[in-house]
Motif scaffolding. Structure first.
Motif, PDB file in Angstrom:
ATOM      1  N   ILE A 190      85.347  23.041  -0.720  1.00 33.02           N
ATOM      2  CA  ILE A 190      86.230  22.074  -0.066  1.00 33.02           C
ATOM      3  C   ILE A 190      87.022  21.287  -1.110  1.00 33.02           C
ATOM      4  O   ILE A 190      88.229  21.086  -0.973  1.00 33.02           O
ATOM      5  CB  ILE A 190      85.422  21.138   0.852  1.00 33.02           C
ATOM      6  N   ALA A 191      86.349  20.857  -2.160  1.00 30.06           N
ATOM      7  CA  ALA A 191      87.033  20.101  -3.212  1.00 30.06           C
ATOM      8  C   ALA A 191      88.082  20.967  -3.907  1.00 30.06           C
ATOM      9  O   ALA A 191      89.190  20.499  -4.183  1.00 30.06           O
ATOM     10  CB  ALA A 191      86.024  19.582  -4.226  1.00 30.06           C
ATOM     11  N   ALA A 192      87.756  22.223  -4.170  1.00 31.06           N
ATOM     12  CA  ALA A 192      88.718  23.118  -4.814  1.00 31.06           C
ATOM     13  C   ALA A 192      89.931  23.341  -3.916  1.00 31.06           C
ATOM     14  O   ALA A 192      91.072  23.366  -4.398  1.00 31.06           O
ATOM     15  CB  ALA A 192      88.057  24.449  -5.149  1.00 31.06           C
ATOM     16  N   ALA A 193      89.708  23.487  -2.629  1.00 30.79           N
ATOM     17  CA  ALA A 193      90.818  23.672  -1.689  1.00 30.79           C
ATOM     18  C   ALA A 193      91.712  22.439  -1.649  1.00 30.79           C
ATOM     19  O   ALA A 193      92.941  22.549  -1.611  1.00 30.79           O
ATOM     20  CB  ALA A 193      90.278  23.985  -0.298  1.00 30.79           C
ATOM     21  N   ARG A 194      91.105  21.250  -1.684  1.00 29.52           N
ATOM     22  CA  ARG A 194      91.898  20.019  -1.686  1.00 29.52           C
ATOM     23  C   ARG A 194      92.777  19.934  -2.926  1.00 29.52           C
ATOM     24  O   ARG A 194      93.963  19.595  -2.845  1.00 29.52           O
ATOM     25  CB  ARG A 194      90.986  18.794  -1.646  1.00 29.52           C
ATOM     26  N   TYR A 195      92.233  20.245  -4.093  1.00 28.05           N
ATOM     27  CA  TYR A 195      93.012  20.188  -5.317  1.00 28.05           C
ATOM     28  C   TYR A 195      94.091  21.261  -5.341  1.00 28.05           C
ATOM     29  O   TYR A 195      95.196  21.038  -5.816  1.00 28.05           O
ATOM     30  CB  TYR A 195      92.118  20.306  -6.547  1.00 28.05           C
TER      31      TYR A 195
END
Length: 53
Positions: free
Chosen positions: A32-37
């Protein structure tokens, strides 16, 4: 480059403190964090390219 990558990930509190005890939930949070970035990067790139036209 790798240190900067993990530095960005640690901004997310759940990843930095590892409240998730299960590996699956921890991996999900990293996804999820990678997708946000990635979305933030794509958005910034699109704005820059639209200004140059």
């Amino acid at each position: 480059m790798i240190e900067r990558f993990f530095g960005r990930f640690k901004i997310n509190r759940a990843i930095a403190t590892r409240y998730d005890q299960l590996a699956e939930s921890f991996l999900s949070m990293t996804h999820i964090a990678a997708a946000r970035y990635w979305l933030k990067f794509v958005h910034a790139t699109l704005i820059r390219s639209s200004r140059s036209c």
